[in-house]
Design an enzyme around this catalytic site. Structure first.
Site, PDB file in Angstrom:
ATOM      1  CB  THR A   1      -0.893  -0.009   1.272  1.00  0.00           C
ATOM      2  OG1 THR A   1      -1.765  -1.121   1.164  1.00  0.00           O
ATOM      3  CG2 THR A   1      -1.702   1.253   1.407  1.00  0.00           C
TER       4      THR A   1
ATOM      5  CB  SER B   1       3.337  -7.979   1.635  1.00  0.00           C
ATOM      6  OG  SER B   1       2.239  -8.063   2.480  1.00  0.00           O
ATOM      7  CB  SER B   2      -0.847 -11.535  -0.464  1.00  0.00           C
ATOM      8  OG  SER B   2      -1.489 -10.381  -0.072  1.00  0.00           O
TER       9      SER B   2
ATOM     10  CG  ASP C   1      -1.914  -7.802   3.999  1.00  0.00           C
ATOM     11  OD1 ASP C   1      -2.311  -7.047   4.906  1.00  0.00           O
ATOM     12  OD2 ASP C   1      -2.481  -7.895   2.900  1.00  0.00           O
TER      13      ASP C   1
HETATM   14  N1  ASP Z   1      -2.146  -5.979   0.760  1.00  0.00           N
HETATM   15  C1  ASP Z   1      -1.172  -4.985   1.111  1.00  0.00           C
HETATM   16  C2  ASP Z   1       0.156  -5.706   1.255  1.00  0.00           C
HETATM   17  O1  ASP Z   1       0.420  -6.316   2.259  1.00  0.00           O
HETATM   18  C3  ASP Z   1      -1.561  -4.293   2.364  1.00  0.00           C
HETATM   19  C4  ASP Z   1      -0.566  -3.268   2.854  1.00  0.00           C
HETATM   20  O2  ASP Z   1       0.392  -2.922   2.233  1.00  0.00           O
HETATM   21  O3  ASP Z   1      -0.791  -2.785   3.960  1.00  0.00           O
HETATM   22  O4  ASP Z   1       0.935  -5.675   0.343  1.00  0.00           O
END
Ligand code: ASP
Length: 336
Positions: free
Chosen positions: A12, A57-58, A89
């Site tokens: 994000t 990051s998933s 994440d």
């Molecule tokens: N889905 C995003 C990630 O972990 C959420 C974030 O960056 O906070 O890459």
């Protein structure tokens, strides 16, 4: 002047508004000074490196962790500190994995991200980046650790867990206070920060992925563990138990876990609680697990337990050494 390497992996934090469309899109790291002109005021030189492609990051996994640590190894002598921009994440998993892969670290590796994209007015990313760089470039306090900086706090990375998907206070370190707090000043808790290493920096290049996490819950039965015992090549299991390490006392259930242990799978007992420690043998409900040779994870987080298991099983074949290492405090991840 200190040299800092800012590595952008994705998440994000790196989103900015497209001037034409108004939509959020990943920013180009080379333009970091345009996005955050205030960085010119920091007394350090910042170089950047951007993942190609950047990833949510998933999508983090062992391969990416090994690439990231190899890149830090390659650039280690060129920089005084490293700041990694990462999605929230899996940030705690990455911080934990890097802490094990980077042995005898003498420079700060600070991972940060944000709940709101950099391109949004109330973003927390701006402060997170600025403070992370300021800490990484600090002349007096040199932090030889992989840390997470978030919401004005610096944590030992392998002690953290993401606990909030809504508010800025997204990370929690239940068994170790923060290493530093940012207010009017940055106050460091020097007695908690790890000492500078006495041996040479070493980067490991292997992780086992033959590991799983099994969570105990009131609806669980032995069939679940019977199925696990049939997984080919399984080497390690993190068993998330209740409270101080307790599991159901039902015999069928316990013998299904024993079957897994008897196959040679290393089992680490970790509590589901966000603070406190496993104390096997304290209650009858954990005594049998101890008798089976299951190792106590003590006050380790699940994220650190999983990555420690991946690290130990990936780099050491001798079972006695594996057990010794899993029981030891390698990077400040457990309290002995
Ligand atoms: N889905 C995003 C990630 O972990 C959420 C974030 O960056 O906070 O890459």
């Amino acid at each position: 002047m200190k040299n800092i390497l800012l590595i952008y992996t994705g998440g994000t934090i790196g989103m900015v508004k497209d001037d034409k469309t108004g939509a959020l899109r990943p920013f180009d790291m080379k333009k970091i000074y345009e996005v955050l002109p205030v960085l010119h005021k920091l007394d350090c030189n910042i170089d950047t490196f951007q993942f190609n492609p950047i990833i949510d990051s998933s999508d983090m996994n062992a391969t990416v962790w090994l690439k990231l640590s190899a890149y830090i190894k390659q650039e280690y002598e060129n920089y005084d500190g490293f700041v990694i921009l990462h999605g929230t994440d899996t940030m705690s998993y990455t911080a934990s994995a890097l802490s094990f892969l980077l042995e005898n670290l003498s420079k700060p590796v600070i991972i940060t991200g944000s709940q709101l994209p950099l391109g949004m007015i109330r973003t927390d990313g701006r402060d997170n980046i600025i403070s992370s760089i300021e800490i990484a470039a600090n002349n007096e306090v040199k932090i030889p650790e992989v840390c997470i900086f978030f919401d004005n706090k610096l944590f030992r990375g392998n002690r953290t867990t993401k606990i909030n998907a809504e508010y800025f206070e997204a990370f929690y370190s239940g068994n170790l206070p923060s290493l530093a707090k940012v207010g009017i000043n940055i106050s460091y808790k020097k007695h908690i920060i790890l000492p500078q290493p006495t041996q040479a920096f070493k980067v490991y290049d292997r992780l086992s992925t033959n590991v799983i996490i099994a969570k105990i819950h009131p609806a669980i039965n032995e069939e679940y563990f019977e199925a696990i015992s049939k997984i080919n090549n399984l080497e390690g299991m993190i068993l998330e138990t209740y409270g101080s390490g307790n599991a159901p006392t039902n015999k069928k259930f316990l013998s299904a876990i024993e079957k897994i242990a008897n196959k040679g799978v290393r089992i680490l007992n970790v509590t589901q609680c966000k603070a406190g420690s496993v104390e096997m043998g304290h209650y009858e409900a954990s005594y049998t697990l101890k008798e089976m040779g299951i190792i106590s994870g003590k006050d380790i987080t699940t994220e650190a337990a999983l990555t420690k298991m991946m690290f130990v099983l990936g780099n050491y074949e001798d079972r006695t050494i594996q057990k010794q290492l899993l029981e030891s405090n390698l990077r400040g991840e457990i309290t002995l």
